[in-house]
Design an enzyme around this catalytic site. Structure first.
Site, PDB file in Angstrom:
ATOM      1  N   GLU A  40       4.340  -4.922  -1.328  1.00  0.00           N
ATOM      2  CA  GLU A  40       3.184  -4.406  -0.257  1.00  0.00           C
ATOM      3  C   GLU A  40       1.923  -4.243  -0.955  1.00  0.00           C
ATOM      4  O   GLU A  40       0.768  -4.541  -0.616  1.00  0.00           O
ATOM      5  CB  GLU A  40       3.493  -3.047   0.282  1.00  0.00           C
ATOM      6  N   LYS A  70       7.293  -1.611  -3.185  1.00  0.00           N
ATOM      7  CA  LYS A  70       6.182  -1.452  -3.821  1.00  0.00           C
ATOM      8  C   LYS A  70       5.414  -2.655  -4.232  1.00  0.00           C
ATOM      9  O   LYS A  70       4.058  -2.757  -3.950  1.00  0.00           O
ATOM     10  CB  LYS A  70       6.132  -0.503  -4.945  1.00  0.00           C
ATOM     11  N   HIS A  89      27.318 -11.922  -3.271  1.00  0.00           N
ATOM     12  CA  HIS A  89      27.890 -12.009  -1.994  1.00  0.00           C
ATOM     13  C   HIS A  89      26.591 -12.829  -1.283  1.00  0.00           C
ATOM     14  O   HIS A  89      26.932 -12.938   0.043  1.00  0.00           O
ATOM     15  CB  HIS A  89      28.177 -10.682  -1.177  1.00  0.00           C
ATOM     16  N   LYS A 103      -1.968   3.497   6.671  1.00  0.00           N
ATOM     17  CA  LYS A 103      -1.139   4.526   6.040  1.00  0.00           C
ATOM     18  C   LYS A 103      -0.304   5.442   7.119  1.00  0.00           C
ATOM     19  O   LYS A 103       0.845   5.829   6.610  1.00  0.00           O
ATOM     20  CB  LYS A 103      -2.034   5.553   5.307  1.00  0.00           C
ATOM     21  N   ASN A 116      -6.891   5.577  19.375  1.00  0.00           N
ATOM     22  CA  ASN A 116      -5.853   5.032  18.461  1.00  0.00           C
ATOM     23  C   ASN A 116      -4.639   5.232  19.263  1.00  0.00           C
ATOM     24  O   ASN A 116      -4.388   6.228  20.027  1.00  0.00           O
ATOM     25  CB  ASN A 116      -5.932   6.228  17.319  1.00  0.00           C
ATOM     26  N   GLY A 117      -3.948   3.936  19.300  1.00  0.00           N
ATOM     27  CA  GLY A 117      -2.537   3.949  20.089  1.00  0.00           C
ATOM     28  C   GLY A 117      -2.484   2.622  20.843  1.00  0.00           C
ATOM     29  O   GLY A 117      -3.194   1.606  20.198  1.00  0.00           O
ATOM     30  N   CYS A 167      -5.361   2.961  12.833  1.00  0.00           N
ATOM     31  CA  CYS A 167      -6.506   3.311  13.366  1.00  0.00           C
ATOM     32  C   CYS A 167      -6.959   4.976  13.303  1.00  0.00           C
ATOM     33  O   CYS A 167      -6.265   5.704  13.399  1.00  0.00           O
ATOM     34  CB  CYS A 167      -6.464   2.842  14.985  1.00  0.00           C
ATOM     35  N   GLU A 189      13.018   0.279  -3.081  1.00  0.00           N
ATOM     36  CA  GLU A 189      11.634   0.920  -3.307  1.00  0.00           C
ATOM     37  C   GLU A 189      10.850   0.079  -4.320  1.00  0.00           C
ATOM     38  O   GLU A 189       9.679  -0.146  -3.889  1.00  0.00           O
ATOM     39  CB  GLU A 189      11.828   2.451  -3.766  1.00  0.00           C
ATOM     40  N   ARG A 233      -6.325   4.636   7.326  1.00  0.00           N
ATOM     41  CA  ARG A 233      -5.482   4.458   8.687  1.00  0.00           C
ATOM     42  C   ARG A 233      -5.837   2.966   9.130  1.00  0.00           C
ATOM     43  O   ARG A 233      -4.997   2.756   9.936  1.00  0.00           O
ATOM     44  CB  ARG A 233      -5.775   5.386   9.588  1.00  0.00           C
ATOM     45  N   TRP A 267      -6.808  -0.563  12.735  1.00  0.00           N
ATOM     46  CA  TRP A 267      -5.727  -1.338  12.305  1.00  0.00           C
ATOM     47  C   TRP A 267      -5.435  -2.232  13.746  1.00  0.00           C
ATOM     48  O   TRP A 267      -4.859  -1.737  14.585  1.00  0.00           O
ATOM     49  CB  TRP A 267      -4.453  -0.554  11.937  1.00  0.00           C
TER      50      TRP A 267
HETATM   51  C1  F6R Z   1       5.185   2.257   1.714  1.00  0.00           C
HETATM   52  C2  F6R Z   1       4.827   3.214   2.629  1.00  0.00           C
HETATM   53  C3  F6R Z   1       5.444   3.105   3.928  1.00  0.00           C
HETATM   54  C4  F6R Z   1       5.637   4.665   4.460  1.00  0.00           C
HETATM   55  C5  F6R Z   1       6.394   4.426   5.952  1.00  0.00           C
HETATM   56  C6  F6R Z   1       6.456   6.010   6.308  1.00  0.00           C
HETATM   57  O1  F6R Z   1       4.683   2.544   0.365  1.00  0.00           O
HETATM   58  O2  F6R Z   1       3.628   3.894   2.310  1.00  0.00           O
HETATM   59  O3  F6R Z   1       6.636   2.497   3.789  1.00  0.00           O
HETATM   60  O4  F6R Z   1       6.637   5.203   3.571  1.00  0.00           O
HETATM   61  O5  F6R Z   1       5.169   4.004   6.778  1.00  0.00           O
HETATM   62  O6  F6R Z   1       5.415   6.695   6.417  1.00  0.00           O
HETATM   63  P1  F6R Z   1       5.684   8.361   6.748  1.00  0.00           P
HETATM   64  O7  F6R Z   1       6.153   8.682   5.307  1.00  0.00           O
HETATM   65  O8  F6R Z   1       3.980   8.756   6.822  1.00  0.00           O
HETATM   66  O9  F6R Z   1       6.077   8.471   7.911  1.00  0.00           O
END
Ligand code: F6R
Length: 600
Positions: A480, A477, A496, A595, A98-99, A2, A473, A27, A74
């Site tokens: 997501e 990627k 395993h 984000k 936000n929260g 948010c 990772e 956000r 969000w």
């Molecule tokens: C994946 C991604 C998330 C962030 C995670 C932590 O592409 O962006 O997994 O890495 O939410 O966010 P930060 O780094 O902002 O604490």
């Protein structure tokens, strides 16, 4: 998670609200709305879906005002529909939030008994009604807000408009971030500095528990006890680079392509900052590193670096687990927290836990002035610049750049590596930007492979040693942004259990740089091929000579085996990007994500 904005100005603020919301739409993008004040009336307009739906509505029915608040959501409590969109308003008060208000059900029952009618399923709607309850008792706006806030449990950053107080905009924070901005035209607020419009040249971060009252020319900060406090705004200049995609179709693509520069900048800055840290690296007996998501994978890579290069034992944790497992921390230890946004609620809570345990706190953040940076004893800033694509790319490699330098410095301080090895690694690090450009130069090959995933429903990534975090990772990627089911495994773990998932044609990305584990990785590749899996090997010039005939592969440049995570990050990012592009998802704003994850 948010985004909120607010503005009180000598001119019309509606364009500013929309610009601010556009800058922080990453956000959350489930719905958007604004509320403005005119002639003692509050007008609230909101739409489900992306901000463009709200902007379209406002182009058909224009609004203008000198004071207003806005929100991009969000969803936590209640579906992502128009009714649940913010602002939440009643006749007298309008709120963006936000929260999470954790005791909202109790408050809702109480306010319903008091005669308030609820429209939405959100936790937020209790806030305007609670404030109204105290207004009805004859309290002025500031006092009604003060008392209402005392009834809230949970986390919030809020912006509040009062119908009968056209000259002020109110704000408060507890647990969620909030920044104030000032220009010659007026004052504003936002969840982060990206929310502040281009005319803003001064900022002030609200601290935990503080409130603010903004008028067109002045602001007043009120502490958690309701007492006014004096604090000055600080000069601020915008990082405007993020505002345009340039020639790229998506921000994510632009950000992938910026990595040679962002890594170079980050190495340069870290090189100067690390020796100045007042940390006795020689005496460290343990390091604990905590983060979430992609930042956690940076921590995983760092564990290999610190243990191999600097010979310090390292514990790593995802923040949401660390904070609740009562971890035992060494009294002479250092705790490192990694976060792109610097606002991730779980990471922040873990940091506070470690700080309470007397740990020295070092953070690695991308957003200067963020809460995690401010609450750390020391903070190193990655020089990735604003990252707009929701999936982290350039921030991840910049985190790795900082961690590599930090591990090298630690190794050097502890005499854990020879001078010649240290100089060799430094030299290798300096070649990375060039190697990144070479990797980007074969993007067409990643595109072909990425597009071929369109027809798949599962994909796997395997790697050993320092490539294992990159396998995780790569899978993250891909899932997501393309919504394909993807999993990453340590290559040795396949047998395993996960090998049961291998069936003819299933794509398995094998991360196979020429390191000491190559032979073992290639055995695991054979095991997958024997079961009909489609192996796609990410190799380098040396390791590709050892691949079985006819296996699909992409060759990356050779580099020191300790630094391969940085190059393989580019590779897995490009594969995920091109898969998502072929599938046709919204690459920069993938579904269900946001984000800056400021809720637990
Ligand atoms: C994946 C991604 C998330 C962030 C995670 C932590 O592409 O962006 O997994 O890495 O939410 O966010 P930060 O780094 O902002 O604490």
């Amino acid at each position: 998670m948010c985004g909120i904005v607010g503005s009180i100005n000598h001119y019309d603020i509606v364009p500013d609200l929309l610009e601010g919301l556009g800058n922080i739409e990453y956000r959350g993008y489930d719905s958007a709305g604004i509320a403005v004040l005119n002639n003692n009336e509050l007008t609230t307009i909101k739409r489900s879906g992306k901000l463009r739906n709200l902007a379209q509505e406002l182009s058909l029915k224009p609004l203008s005002s000198h004071a207003g608040i806005g929100h991009t959501r969000w969803a936590t409590h209640g579906k992502p529909n128009e009714t649940n969109a913010h602002p939440h308003s009643n006749h007298d008060v309008s709120v963006v939030h936000n929260g999470i208000i954790e005791n909202y059900l109790d408050l809702r029952n109480w306010l319903t008994a008091e005669g308030f009618r609820f429209q939405s399923d959100t936790d937020t709607e209790v806030i305007p009604h609670l404030i109204s309850l105290f207004l009805e008792q004859g309290l002025p706006p500031q006092e009604a807000l003060n008392i209402a806030l005392k009834h809230l449990d949970g986390a919030f950053a809020i912006g509040v408009l009062f119908r009968r107080d056209a000259e002020h905009l109110y704000a408060a924070r507890r647990g969620s971030p909030l920044v104030l901005g000032q220009s010659d035209l007026g004052l504003c607020l936002g969840s982060d500095t990206m929310a502040l419009t281009s005319s803003v040249d001064r900022v002030l971060y609200l601290e935990e528990g503080e409130q603010a009252r903004l008028s067109r020319d002045h602001f007043c900060i009120i502490d958690a006890n309701g007492q006014p406090i004096k604090r000055e705004m600080k000069l601020f200049s915008h990082q405007i680079d993020s505002q345009s995609k340039q020639s790229h179709q998506f921000y994510m693509h632009k950000e992938i392509h910026q990595q040679a520069d962002t890594i170079r900048e980050t190495f340069y800055h870290t090189q100067r900052q690390v020796p100045e840290l007042p940390i006795n690296f020689k005496q460290l007996d343990r390091i604990s590193i905590v983060a979430c998501g992609t930042s956690y994978y940076a921590a995983m890579v760092a564990k290999y670096w610190f243990e191999q290069i600097a010979k310090v034992p390292v514990d790593i944790d995802v923040a949401s687990e660390f904070r609740y497992r009562d971890p035992l921390l060494s009294p002479h230890g250092l705790s490192i927290f990694i976060s792109q946004s610097g606002e991730t609620a779980d990471t922040l809570a873990a940091l506070r836990y470690a700080k309470n345990q007397g740990q020295k706190i070092l953070s690695i953040v991308n957003v200067a002035g963020s809460t995690i940076a401010r609450e750390s004893h020391f903070s190193l800033q990655t020089q990735a610049g604003p990252e707009v694509g929701v999936a982290s790319t350039k921030a991840f490699t910049a985190q790795l750049a900082v961690l590599a330098k930090l591990a090298l410095h630690t190794g050097h301080s502890r005499n854990a590596m020879s001078f010649s090895d240290a100089s060799h690694l430094m030299q290798e690090i300096s070649t990375l930007p060039g190697l990144i450009n070479m990797t980007l130069g074969v993007e067409d090959q990643f595109k072909t492979i990425g597009e071929s995933l369109k027809a798949c429903s599962n994909a796997f990534f395997i790697g050993r040693g320092i490539s294992y975090p990159l396998a995780l990772e790569g899978a993250l990627k891909l899932k997501e942004i393309s919504y394909l089911h993807a999993e990453g495994f340590g290559a040795g773990e396949l047998k395993h259990g996960p090998i049961a998932l291998i069936e003819p044609g299933v794509p398995v990305f094998v991360l196979a740089p020429s390191d000491s584990l190559l032979e073992k990785t290639l055995s695991n590749l054979e095991e997958v091929m024997a079961r009909g899996g489609r192996c796609i090997v990410l190799a380098d010039q040396r390791s590709c000579r050892h691949l079985p005939e006819n296996v699909e592969s992409i060759t990356l440049p050779d580099c020191d085996s300790r630094l391969t995570p940085i190059l393989y990050a580019i590779a897995v990012q490009l594969i995920a990007y091109h898969a998502a592009l072929a599938i046709g998802t919204d690459v920069d704003q993938p579904r269900n994500l946001a984000k800056s994850v400021t809720v637990e």
